[in-house]
Motif scaffolding. Sequence first.
Motif, PDB file in Angstrom:
ATOM      1  N   GLU A  19      26.485  -5.483  30.904  1.00  0.00           N
ATOM      2  CA  GLU A  19      26.302  -5.288  32.339  1.00  0.00           C
ATOM      3  C   GLU A  19      25.828  -6.548  33.045  1.00  0.00           C
ATOM      4  O   GLU A  19      25.876  -6.625  34.261  1.00  0.00           O
ATOM      5  CB  GLU A  19      25.313  -4.143  32.614  1.00  0.00           C
ATOM      6  N   HIS A  20      25.370  -7.550  32.306  1.00  0.00           N
ATOM      7  CA  HIS A  20      24.949  -8.795  32.946  1.00  0.00           C
ATOM      8  C   HIS A  20      26.137  -9.409  33.686  1.00  0.00           C
ATOM      9  O   HIS A  20      27.248  -9.464  33.167  1.00  0.00           O
ATOM     10  CB  HIS A  20      24.407  -9.794  31.924  1.00  0.00           C
ATOM     11  N   ALA A  21      25.886  -9.860  34.883  1.00  0.00           N
ATOM     12  CA  ALA A  21      26.951 -10.361  35.758  1.00  0.00           C
ATOM     13  C   ALA A  21      27.772 -11.473  35.112  1.00  0.00           C
ATOM     14  O   ALA A  21      28.975 -11.560  35.341  1.00  0.00           O
ATOM     15  CB  ALA A  21      26.367 -10.845  37.082  1.00  0.00           C
ATOM     16  N   HIS A  22      27.140 -12.325  34.293  1.00  0.00           N
ATOM     17  CA  HIS A  22      27.900 -13.452  33.742  1.00  0.00           C
ATOM     18  C   HIS A  22      29.031 -13.001  32.802  1.00  0.00           C
ATOM     19  O   HIS A  22      29.957 -13.751  32.569  1.00  0.00           O
ATOM     20  CB  HIS A  22      26.992 -14.490  33.065  1.00  0.00           C
ATOM     21  N   TRP A  23      28.988 -11.804  32.275  1.00  0.00           N
ATOM     22  CA  TRP A  23      30.078 -11.297  31.429  1.00  0.00           C
ATOM     23  C   TRP A  23      31.239 -10.782  32.267  1.00  0.00           C
ATOM     24  O   TRP A  23      32.381 -10.780  31.820  1.00  0.00           O
ATOM     25  CB  TRP A  23      29.599 -10.169  30.513  1.00  0.00           C
ATOM     26  N   ASN A  24      30.960 -10.297  33.457  1.00  0.00           N
ATOM     27  CA  ASN A  24      31.971  -9.612  34.264  1.00  0.00           C
ATOM     28  C   ASN A  24      32.472 -10.405  35.460  1.00  0.00           C
ATOM     29  O   ASN A  24      33.328  -9.925  36.187  1.00  0.00           O
ATOM     30  CB  ASN A  24      31.399  -8.272  34.751  1.00  0.00           C
ATOM     31  N   THR A  25      31.945 -11.589  35.666  1.00  0.00           N
ATOM     32  CA  THR A  25      32.331 -12.399  36.821  1.00  0.00           C
ATOM     33  C   THR A  25      33.425 -13.390  36.442  1.00  0.00           C
ATOM     34  O   THR A  25      33.392 -13.954  35.350  1.00  0.00           O
ATOM     35  CB  THR A  25      31.101 -13.166  37.359  1.00  0.00           C
ATOM     36  N   LEU A  26      34.386 -13.572  37.333  1.00  0.00           N
ATOM     37  CA  LEU A  26      35.408 -14.605  37.157  1.00  0.00           C
ATOM     38  C   LEU A  26      34.990 -15.797  38.009  1.00  0.00           C
ATOM     39  O   LEU A  26      34.703 -15.649  39.200  1.00  0.00           O
ATOM     40  CB  LEU A  26      36.781 -14.090  37.587  1.00  0.00           C
ATOM     41  N   TYR A  27      34.960 -16.971  37.389  1.00  0.00           N
ATOM     42  CA  TYR A  27      34.474 -18.182  38.053  1.00  0.00           C
ATOM     43  C   TYR A  27      35.637 -19.093  38.419  1.00  0.00           C
ATOM     44  O   TYR A  27      36.592 -19.233  37.655  1.00  0.00           O
ATOM     45  CB  TYR A  27      33.484 -18.912  37.148  1.00  0.00           C
ATOM     46  N   GLU A  28      35.519 -19.721  39.568  1.00  0.00           N
ATOM     47  CA  GLU A  28      36.564 -20.604  40.068  1.00  0.00           C
ATOM     48  C   GLU A  28      36.271 -22.058  39.725  1.00  0.00           C
ATOM     49  O   GLU A  28      35.154 -22.412  39.341  1.00  0.00           O
ATOM     50  CB  GLU A  28      36.691 -20.448  41.584  1.00  0.00           C
ATOM     51  N   ILE A  29      37.279 -22.897  39.919  1.00  0.00           N
ATOM     52  CA  ILE A  29      37.142 -24.334  39.737  1.00  0.00           C
ATOM     53  C   ILE A  29      35.963 -24.826  40.570  1.00  0.00           C
ATOM     54  O   ILE A  29      35.818 -24.457  41.731  1.00  0.00           O
ATOM     55  CB  ILE A  29      38.434 -25.050  40.168  1.00  0.00           C
ATOM     56  N   GLY A  30      35.091 -25.620  39.956  1.00  0.00           N
ATOM     57  CA  GLY A  30      33.967 -26.205  40.670  1.00  0.00           C
ATOM     58  C   GLY A  30      32.732 -25.331  40.755  1.00  0.00           C
ATOM     59  O   GLY A  30      31.664 -25.819  41.115  1.00  0.00           O
ATOM     60  N   ASP A  31      32.854 -24.019  40.443  1.00  0.00           N
ATOM     61  CA  ASP A  31      31.661 -23.169  40.415  1.00  0.00           C
ATOM     62  C   ASP A  31      30.691 -23.707  39.367  1.00  0.00           C
ATOM     63  O   ASP A  31      31.097 -24.375  38.409  1.00  0.00           O
ATOM     64  CB  ASP A  31      32.014 -21.722  40.044  1.00  0.00           C
ATOM     65  N   THR A  32      29.438 -23.394  39.519  1.00  0.00           N
ATOM     66  CA  THR A  32      28.431 -23.803  38.543  1.00  0.00           C
ATOM     67  C   THR A  32      28.435 -22.832  37.366  1.00  0.00           C
ATOM     68  O   THR A  32      28.416 -21.612  37.566  1.00  0.00           O
ATOM     69  CB  THR A  32      27.032 -23.839  39.182  1.00  0.00           C
ATOM     70  N   VAL A  33      28.471 -23.374  36.166  1.00  0.00           N
ATOM     71  CA  VAL A  33      28.466 -22.559  34.950  1.00  0.00           C
ATOM     72  C   VAL A  33      27.111 -21.846  34.851  1.00  0.00           C
ATOM     73  O   VAL A  33      26.072 -22.499  34.833  1.00  0.00           O
ATOM     74  CB  VAL A  33      28.711 -23.445  33.703  1.00  0.00           C
ATOM     75  N   PRO A  34      27.099 -20.496  34.787  1.00  0.00           N
ATOM     76  CA  PRO A  34      25.834 -19.765  34.775  1.00  0.00           C
ATOM     77  C   PRO A  34      25.115 -19.790  33.430  1.00  0.00           C
ATOM     78  O   PRO A  34      23.894 -19.877  33.377  1.00  0.00           O
ATOM     79  CB  PRO A  34      26.240 -18.342  35.143  1.00  0.00           C
ATOM     80  N   VAL A  35      25.868 -19.686  32.348  1.00  0.00           N
ATOM     81  CA  VAL A  35      25.301 -19.724  30.999  1.00  0.00           C
ATOM     82  C   VAL A  35      26.245 -20.522  30.107  1.00  0.00           C
ATOM     83  O   VAL A  35      27.461 -20.496  30.289  1.00  0.00           O
ATOM     84  CB  VAL A  35      25.082 -18.307  30.394  1.00  0.00           C
TER      85      VAL A  35
END
Length: 82
Positions: A19-35
Amino acid sequence: MAYVTQVTRRYITETNSPEHAHWNTLYEIGDTVPVSGIYRCQGCGDEITSNAGQPFPPQNRHQHADSSVAVLWQLIVRTKTS
């Protein structure tokens, strides 16, 4: 796809907290890596390793032949880094 051997699989632990957001979020080019971890491009299946706090690769480092296919990164393996 990330691969492990019978010897190295002991270093992989399945989590019960998807359920942690970092597993379910799609990140775009240039976004900051969360983990820190291994991320998979949803458009082509390529994988990258990225460190927390750094930006995801810029467009000139990861491109698709079909420019209509978005580059979106999803965490597939979280790594423990210090």
